[in-house]
Scaffold this motif. Structure first.
Motif, PDB file in Angstrom:
ATOM      1  N   THR A 110      71.696  -1.620  20.740  1.00  0.00           N
ATOM      2  CA  THR A 110      72.325  -2.678  21.511  1.00  0.00           C
ATOM      3  C   THR A 110      71.813  -2.606  22.944  1.00  0.00           C
ATOM      4  OG1 THR A 110      74.418  -3.530  22.364  1.00  0.00           O
ATOM      5  CG2 THR A 110      74.286  -1.169  21.977  1.00  0.00           C
ATOM      6  N   GLU A 111      71.808  -3.742  23.594  1.00  0.00           N
ATOM      7  CA  GLU A 111      71.395  -3.758  24.994  1.00  0.00           C
ATOM      8  C   GLU A 111      72.470  -3.139  25.885  1.00  0.00           C
ATOM      9  OE1 GLU A 111      70.434  -7.735  25.969  1.00  0.00           O
ATOM     10  OE2 GLU A 111      68.592  -7.769  24.795  1.00  0.00           O
ATOM     11  N   GLY A 112      73.714  -3.106  25.404  1.00  0.00           N
ATOM     12  CA  GLY A 112      74.783  -2.438  26.122  1.00  0.00           C
ATOM     13  C   GLY A 112      75.355  -3.243  27.274  1.00  0.00           C
ATOM     14  N   ILE A 113      76.510  -2.815  27.717  1.00  0.00           N
ATOM     15  CA  ILE A 113      77.217  -3.443  28.826  1.00  0.00           C
ATOM     16  C   ILE A 113      77.457  -2.377  29.883  1.00  0.00           C
ATOM     17  CG2 ILE A 113      79.385  -4.553  29.518  1.00  0.00           C
ATOM     18  CD1 ILE A 113      79.606  -5.660  26.694  1.00  0.00           C
ATOM     19  N   ASP A 114      77.359  -2.759  31.140  1.00  0.00           N
ATOM     20  CA  ASP A 114      77.704  -1.855  32.235  1.00  0.00           C
ATOM     21  C   ASP A 114      79.158  -2.098  32.623  1.00  0.00           C
ATOM     22  OD1 ASP A 114      75.246  -0.735  32.260  1.00  0.00           O
ATOM     23  OD2 ASP A 114      74.533  -1.747  34.061  1.00  0.00           O
ATOM     24  N   ILE A 115      79.971  -1.053  32.560  1.00  0.00           N
ATOM     25  CA  ILE A 115      81.411  -1.168  32.818  1.00  0.00           C
ATOM     26  C   ILE A 115      81.810  -0.154  33.885  1.00  0.00           C
ATOM     27  CG2 ILE A 115      83.726  -0.999  31.809  1.00  0.00           C
ATOM     28  CD1 ILE A 115      82.441  -1.602  29.088  1.00  0.00           C
TER      29      ILE A 115
END
Length: 353
Positions: A110-115
């Motif tokens: 997955t490209e992922g999310i920055d949280i």
């Protein structure tokens, strides 16, 4: 079929009888399994050939006494060429069905999310309308939230009278959980609630991120009473960097339990919350505002955010197929050569009864 089993099969010489074990055939995948239906046709074909040959061959009646009739064991050898040819056809059909073994690999990415988690640790977070208090409840749901993520970079900012970055964006969730465990009310000496400063520190940590999705989750239980940056200005700055903001107002307003008095009785204090500012921050950040008044409500808030901010997980399948039809083709050629040899020998010329 795992890779080790395929490698072991590849290293087995073709002339080993292991290739005819029932377990070997059960572990095969067949490229053309319909061809295997021809196997029963082979004995039928040979039976038909024998019947036609028996009917058409010339017979010579000879009168012999019973004592003159003797059985010669060598006469059985006349069936050997036909039996070898029979197995030749069976092996050719198995080779045509193309036995193979497949090593299938599945890769998820997955490209992922920055949280960025921004958590209030001001003195009021010790209030006990949550179990055991507001801060410990927030830490627990943060740990649960991290556990449910996959390849997302998550960071942590804490604040009271000032803001402090506890962890940069990282996928090392063990390190992140360890940092959350060390969060206490004593990390920052200055008192108050600097919501604007907390948003600014979180934004600064994420501004150079090239992730397609950047999310900031702000959890606070009070009014903005400290810091030198206005919360609304900080929210507008965050949105300029395409950061979506979720705000969570934690705790009840009015009289809430806060420690005990000299006699061990529960002490109550008045608690206020600037819900309007948190709502406006969420609106500017194009996120959502939540109100959590107990542990269960706080858990539901994080579960909902978890569902909203799901990264798209892509699956790639790889199939590494190894063919083994050559093993049975070699056996068939060997049997065919043996048949040609036997056909030219005395065995084909033994008198039939």
């Amino acid at each position: 079929m795992d890779e080790a089993a395929i490698k072991m099969a590849e290293e087995t010489p073709w002339f080993f009888l292991k290739w005819f074990a029932p377990s070997t055939f059960q572990n095969f995948d067949w490229a053309f399994p319909v061809v295997l239906y021809l196997l029963p046709a082979v004995p039928l074909l040979f039976l038909l050939k024998w019947l036609l040959t028996f009917k058409r061959q010339q017979k010579l009646d000879i009168a012999l006494t019973k004592t003159d009739l003797r059985s010669d064991p060598l006469s059985v050898l006349r069936f050997l060429p036909g039996l070898v040819l029979f197995f030749t056809f069976l092996l050719l059909i198995i080779a045509l069905a193309r036995p193979q073994k497949t090593n299938e690999k599945v890769e998820q990415w997955t490209e992922g999310i920055d949280i960025m988690l921004v958590i209030d640790i001001s003195e009021s977070m010790q209030i006990q309308d949550f179990e055991p208090n507001r801060l410990e409840a927030a830490k627990q749901v943060a740990r649960d939230f991290i556990t449910g993520r996959f390849q997302d970079r998550i960071g942590l900012v804490v604040f009271s009278g000032d803001a402090f970055s506890m962890s940069p964006l990282t996928t090392d969730y063990d390190l992140l959980n360890a940092n959350i465990n060390t969060v206490t009310f004593d990390l920052i000496e200055s008192r108050g609630t600097a919501i604007g400063s907390a948003l600014a520190v979180g934004t600064n940590r994420m501004r150079e991120s090239d992730s397609k999705s950047k999310v900031l989750i702000l959890l606070s239980d009070g009014d903005n009473t400290a810091g030198n940056i206005d919360p609304i200005t900080a929210a507008e700055l965050a949105r300029a960097y395409d950061i979506k903001i979720y705000t969570i107002a934690i705790g009840k307003e009015g009289r809430v339990p806060f420690g005990t008095d000299f006699f061990g009785r529960t002490r109550f204090v008045e608690n206020t919350l600037d819900e309007t500012t948190l709502r406006e921050i969420a609106r500017i950040g194009e996120g959502k505002f939540y109100r959590a008044i107990d542990n269960d409500a706080l858990e539901r808030v994080f579960q909902e955010i978890n569902e909203f901010e799901k990264a798209e997980i892509k699956t790639t399948q790889f199939k590494d197929t190894t063919d083994f039809y050559t093993v049975y083709l070699k056996w068939a050629i060997a049997f065919l050569l043996l048949w040609l040899l036997l056909k030219s020998s005395f065995m084909s010329n033994i008198l039939r009864d």
